[in-house]
Design a protein around this motif. Sequence first.
Motif, PDB file in Angstrom:
ATOM      1  N   ASP A 188       3.883  -3.829 -35.831  1.00 36.01           N
ATOM      2  CA  ASP A 188       5.234  -3.196 -35.746  1.00 36.01           C
ATOM      3  C   ASP A 188       5.915  -4.057 -34.764  1.00 36.01           C
ATOM      4  OD1 ASP A 188       4.619  -0.854 -37.010  1.00 36.01           O
ATOM      5  OD2 ASP A 188       4.031   0.152 -35.440  1.00 36.01           O
ATOM      6  N   TYR A 189       5.328  -5.289 -34.195  1.00 39.07           N
ATOM      7  CA  TYR A 189       6.146  -6.062 -33.498  1.00 39.07           C
ATOM      8  C   TYR A 189       6.480  -7.195 -33.980  1.00 39.07           C
ATOM      9  CZ  TYR A 189       6.601  -9.685 -29.464  1.00 39.07           C
ATOM     10  OH  TYR A 189       7.247 -10.662 -28.676  1.00 39.07           O
ATOM     11  N   LEU A 190       5.570  -7.904 -34.836  1.00 37.74           N
ATOM     12  CA  LEU A 190       6.005  -9.139 -35.572  1.00 37.74           C
ATOM     13  C   LEU A 190       7.037  -9.011 -36.684  1.00 37.74           C
ATOM     14  CD1 LEU A 190       2.133 -10.249 -36.792  1.00 37.74           C
ATOM     15  CD2 LEU A 190       3.398 -11.292 -35.057  1.00 37.74           C
ATOM     16  N   GLY A 191       8.220 -10.012 -36.567  1.00 36.39           N
ATOM     17  CA  GLY A 191       9.169 -10.133 -37.405  1.00 36.39           C
ATOM     18  C   GLY A 191      10.138  -8.807 -37.135  1.00 36.39           C
ATOM     19  N   THR A 192      10.252  -8.085 -36.011  1.00 39.88           N
ATOM     20  CA  THR A 192      11.107  -7.071 -35.667  1.00 39.88           C
ATOM     21  C   THR A 192      11.954  -7.409 -34.531  1.00 39.88           C
ATOM     22  OG1 THR A 192       9.704  -5.868 -33.988  1.00 39.88           O
ATOM     23  CG2 THR A 192       9.338  -5.451 -36.411  1.00 39.88           C
ATOM     24  N   PRO A 193      13.005  -6.554 -34.409  1.00 30.03           N
ATOM     25  CA  PRO A 193      13.811  -6.716 -33.152  1.00 30.03           C
ATOM     26  C   PRO A 193      13.220  -6.788 -31.826  1.00 30.03           C
ATOM     27  CG  PRO A 193      15.024  -5.372 -34.690  1.00 30.03           C
ATOM     28  CD  PRO A 193      13.574  -5.620 -35.263  1.00 30.03           C
ATOM     29  N   LYS A 194      11.769  -6.151 -31.834  1.00 27.69           N
ATOM     30  CA  LYS A 194      11.194  -6.409 -30.460  1.00 27.69           C
ATOM     31  C   LYS A 194      10.701  -7.782 -30.116  1.00 27.69           C
ATOM     32  CE  LYS A 194       8.858  -1.913 -31.382  1.00 27.69           C
ATOM     33  NZ  LYS A 194       7.520  -1.249 -31.944  1.00 27.69           N
ATOM     34  N   GLU A 195      10.423  -8.588 -31.135  1.00 29.43           N
ATOM     35  CA  GLU A 195      10.006  -9.878 -30.992  1.00 29.43           C
ATOM     36  C   GLU A 195      11.374 -10.925 -31.008  1.00 29.43           C
ATOM     37  OE1 GLU A 195       6.710 -12.875 -32.913  1.00 29.43           O
ATOM     38  OE2 GLU A 195       7.864 -11.786 -34.299  1.00 29.43           O
ATOM     39  N   THR A 196      12.211 -10.655 -31.949  1.00 27.28           N
ATOM     40  CA  THR A 196      13.547 -11.719 -32.351  1.00 27.28           C
ATOM     41  C   THR A 196      14.828 -11.235 -32.284  1.00 27.28           C
ATOM     42  OG1 THR A 196      11.972 -12.903 -33.862  1.00 27.28           O
ATOM     43  CG2 THR A 196      14.204 -13.050 -34.183  1.00 27.28           C
ATOM     44  N   ASP A 197      15.814 -11.778 -31.958  1.00 28.43           N
ATOM     45  CA  ASP A 197      17.208 -11.451 -31.754  1.00 28.43           C
ATOM     46  C   ASP A 197      17.796 -11.803 -33.168  1.00 28.43           C
ATOM     47  OD1 ASP A 197      19.634 -10.683 -31.259  1.00 28.43           O
ATOM     48  OD2 ASP A 197      19.701 -12.024 -29.367  1.00 28.43           O
ATOM     49  N   PHE A 198      17.541 -10.692 -34.195  1.00 27.46           N
ATOM     50  CA  PHE A 198      17.864 -10.667 -35.327  1.00 27.46           C
ATOM     51  C   PHE A 198      19.354 -10.685 -35.415  1.00 27.46           C
ATOM     52  CE2 PHE A 198      13.604  -9.842 -36.486  1.00 27.46           C
ATOM     53  CZ  PHE A 198      13.359 -10.611 -37.713  1.00 27.46           C
ATOM     54  N   GLU A 199      19.833  -9.725 -34.397  1.00 29.07           N
ATOM     55  CA  GLU A 199      21.281  -9.313 -34.474  1.00 29.07           C
ATOM     56  C   GLU A 199      22.203 -10.655 -34.052  1.00 29.07           C
ATOM     57  OE1 GLU A 199      24.656  -6.555 -31.863  1.00 29.07           O
ATOM     58  OE2 GLU A 199      22.487  -6.475 -31.763  1.00 29.07           O
ATOM     59  N   GLU A 200      21.771 -11.594 -33.266  1.00 29.98           N
ATOM     60  CA  GLU A 200      22.430 -12.933 -33.102  1.00 29.98           C
ATOM     61  C   GLU A 200      22.208 -13.865 -34.392  1.00 29.98           C
ATOM     62  OE1 GLU A 200      22.455 -16.578 -29.619  1.00 29.98           O
ATOM     63  OE2 GLU A 200      20.739 -15.101 -29.662  1.00 29.98           O
ATOM     64  N   VAL A 201      21.219 -14.046 -34.891  1.00 29.06           N
ATOM     65  CA  VAL A 201      21.306 -14.594 -35.948  1.00 29.06           C
ATOM     66  C   VAL A 201      22.167 -14.430 -36.974  1.00 29.06           C
ATOM     67  CG1 VAL A 201      19.689 -15.457 -37.754  1.00 29.06           C
ATOM     68  CG2 VAL A 201      18.647 -15.219 -35.595  1.00 29.06           C
ATOM     69  N   ASP A 202      22.063 -13.132 -37.180  1.00 32.12           N
ATOM     70  CA  ASP A 202      23.128 -12.363 -38.242  1.00 32.12           C
ATOM     71  C   ASP A 202      24.568 -12.664 -38.076  1.00 32.12           C
ATOM     72  OD1 ASP A 202      22.485 -11.384 -40.887  1.00 32.12           O
ATOM     73  OD2 ASP A 202      23.286  -9.408 -40.247  1.00 32.12           O
ATOM     74  N   SER A 203      24.822 -12.571 -36.738  1.00 26.63           N
ATOM     75  CA  SER A 203      26.257 -12.903 -36.196  1.00 26.63           C
ATOM     76  C   SER A 203      26.537 -14.183 -36.254  1.00 26.63           C
ATOM     77  CB  SER A 203      26.261 -12.611 -34.644  1.00 26.63           C
ATOM     78  OG  SER A 203      25.718 -13.157 -33.782  1.00 26.63           O
ATOM     79  N   ILE A 204      25.715 -15.195 -36.197  1.00 29.19           N
ATOM     80  CA  ILE A 204      26.065 -16.543 -36.381  1.00 29.19           C
ATOM     81  C   ILE A 204      26.291 -16.955 -38.022  1.00 29.19           C
ATOM     82  CG2 ILE A 204      24.697 -18.964 -36.430  1.00 29.19           C
ATOM     83  CD1 ILE A 204      23.326 -18.047 -34.020  1.00 29.19           C
ATOM     84  N   MET A 205      25.405 -16.309 -38.667  1.00 29.23           N
ATOM     85  CA  MET A 205      25.487 -16.475 -40.269  1.00 29.23           C
ATOM     86  C   MET A 205      26.937 -15.990 -40.613  1.00 29.23           C
ATOM     87  SD  MET A 205      22.001 -15.307 -41.532  1.00 29.23           S
ATOM     88  CE  MET A 205      20.276 -16.134 -41.298  1.00 29.23           C
ATOM     89  N   LYS A 206      27.359 -14.801 -39.888  1.00 31.98           N
ATOM     90  CA  LYS A 206      28.401 -14.114 -40.478  1.00 31.98           C
ATOM     91  C   LYS A 206      29.947 -14.866 -39.899  1.00 31.98           C
ATOM     92  CE  LYS A 206      31.055  -9.674 -40.376  1.00 31.98           C
ATOM     93  NZ  LYS A 206      32.468 -10.473 -40.666  1.00 31.98           N
ATOM     94  N   ALA A 207      29.628 -15.795 -38.682  1.00 34.35           N
ATOM     95  CA  ALA A 207      30.629 -16.346 -38.239  1.00 34.35           C
ATOM     96  C   ALA A 207      31.007 -17.690 -39.035  1.00 34.35           C
ATOM     97  CB  ALA A 207      30.441 -16.845 -36.756  1.00 34.35           C
ATOM     98  N   PHE A 208      29.808 -18.085 -39.647  1.00 32.99           N
ATOM     99  CA  PHE A 208      29.818 -19.368 -40.532  1.00 32.99           C
ATOM    100  C   PHE A 208      30.621 -18.839 -41.943  1.00 32.99           C
ATOM    101  CE2 PHE A 208      28.016 -21.733 -44.028  1.00 32.99           C
ATOM    102  CZ  PHE A 208      28.362 -23.043 -43.575  1.00 32.99           C
ATOM    103  N   LYS A 209      30.335 -17.763 -42.396  1.00 30.85           N
ATOM    104  CA  LYS A 209      30.692 -17.423 -43.756  1.00 30.85           C
ATOM    105  C   LYS A 209      32.098 -17.044 -43.420  1.00 30.85           C
ATOM    106  CE  LYS A 209      28.076 -14.945 -46.172  1.00 30.85           C
ATOM    107  NZ  LYS A 209      26.912 -13.901 -46.632  1.00 30.85           N
ATOM    108  N   ASP A 210      32.521 -16.713 -42.152  1.00 30.78           N
ATOM    109  CA  ASP A 210      34.148 -16.292 -41.810  1.00 30.78           C
ATOM    110  C   ASP A 210      34.825 -17.410 -41.584  1.00 30.78           C
ATOM    111  OD1 ASP A 210      33.513 -13.626 -42.603  1.00 30.78           O
ATOM    112  OD2 ASP A 210      33.388 -12.998 -40.408  1.00 30.78           O
TER     113      ASP A 210
END
Length: 327
Positions: A188-210
């Motif tokens: 429940d910890y591995l590869g989840t928002p508890k461990e990693t800032d997925f929101e930041e990664v996703d926002s970087i990808m979106k900024a790139f595609k935008d």
Amino acid sequence: MNNQYEKISVNKDQVLEKLEKAVAELANITIPDDIPHGDMPGDKVEIGDSHRAKAKTIFPQLVKELKTAMNSNPYARAVVAVCGGSGVGKSEIASCLSYLLNSAGIGSYTMSGDNYPHRIPMYNDAERLHTFRVAGIRAMVDAGVMNSENYAKVKEWQIAEDDANKAHAETDTWFSSYLEGGKKALNDYLGTPKETDFEEVDSIMKAFKDGAKDLFLKRMGRDEASLWYDQVDMSNTQVLIVEWTHGNSDYMSQVDVPVLLNSTPQETLEHRRSRNRDGKLDSPFTMMVLELEQQKLVDQAHKAKVIITKAGELISYDDFKKLYGMN
């Protein structure tokens, strides 16, 4: 996050034309040993013949998927995620793919997802172990097997860093509660928002595609003083390649082409050992982490646009399911 970025201008037809020619030029491109790689500080990347071969096998299928993704993006941009178990060769193969794209005149940048956990590696490793142990002890209480004798054994195994060893439950059946409880919490910890800032990664990808002209990308080393952001020029970049175990995660929405490098936990362990990235590579706890990460990769594999085996063979998702005995 998008509002802070200046946008690029791009000749979309010209980019797509280069993409059309990319596969035709593949046979003429030699991938050298020393090429740009991911942006994880201190990461050891050694390009071998197997990485070159796999990249060239993947490339035609990747280009096919990129045509669709880039054609539908107003800036002719796309995000590729090269994912797979720890130590399977993501850094090397992602670097080779990026080199092939750049050689064909299609700007590509390789970004490491390992820069985006909430904690530096040593603290994240400690948090993983702490999560496992706290839940394991609690599970013993819930199962009614917590007593001084059993606790003494668990403490002994913990000190020896052997408390994730399944063999203990064969002789001490009560220990299965510790293993099961700890494993569930770890999963429940591995590869989840508890461990990693997925929101930041996703926002970087979106900024790139935008159409962002520049991106601020995080750098995370292995100590507390090694954490910063670099402003990276993306004005001539059309493909952002993210190399990361969790690159095909359901917590991200901006990946256009997930590429899965399939392998077993045992195969990835051998590769990790050859790279000498961590201590105690073959500990029971490390094996448990690899097994849990592998299961997450299997669960997410249906989204992959490209799947390649350890032997370097492209396979369909149906073939992948057969490998794992899935219906």
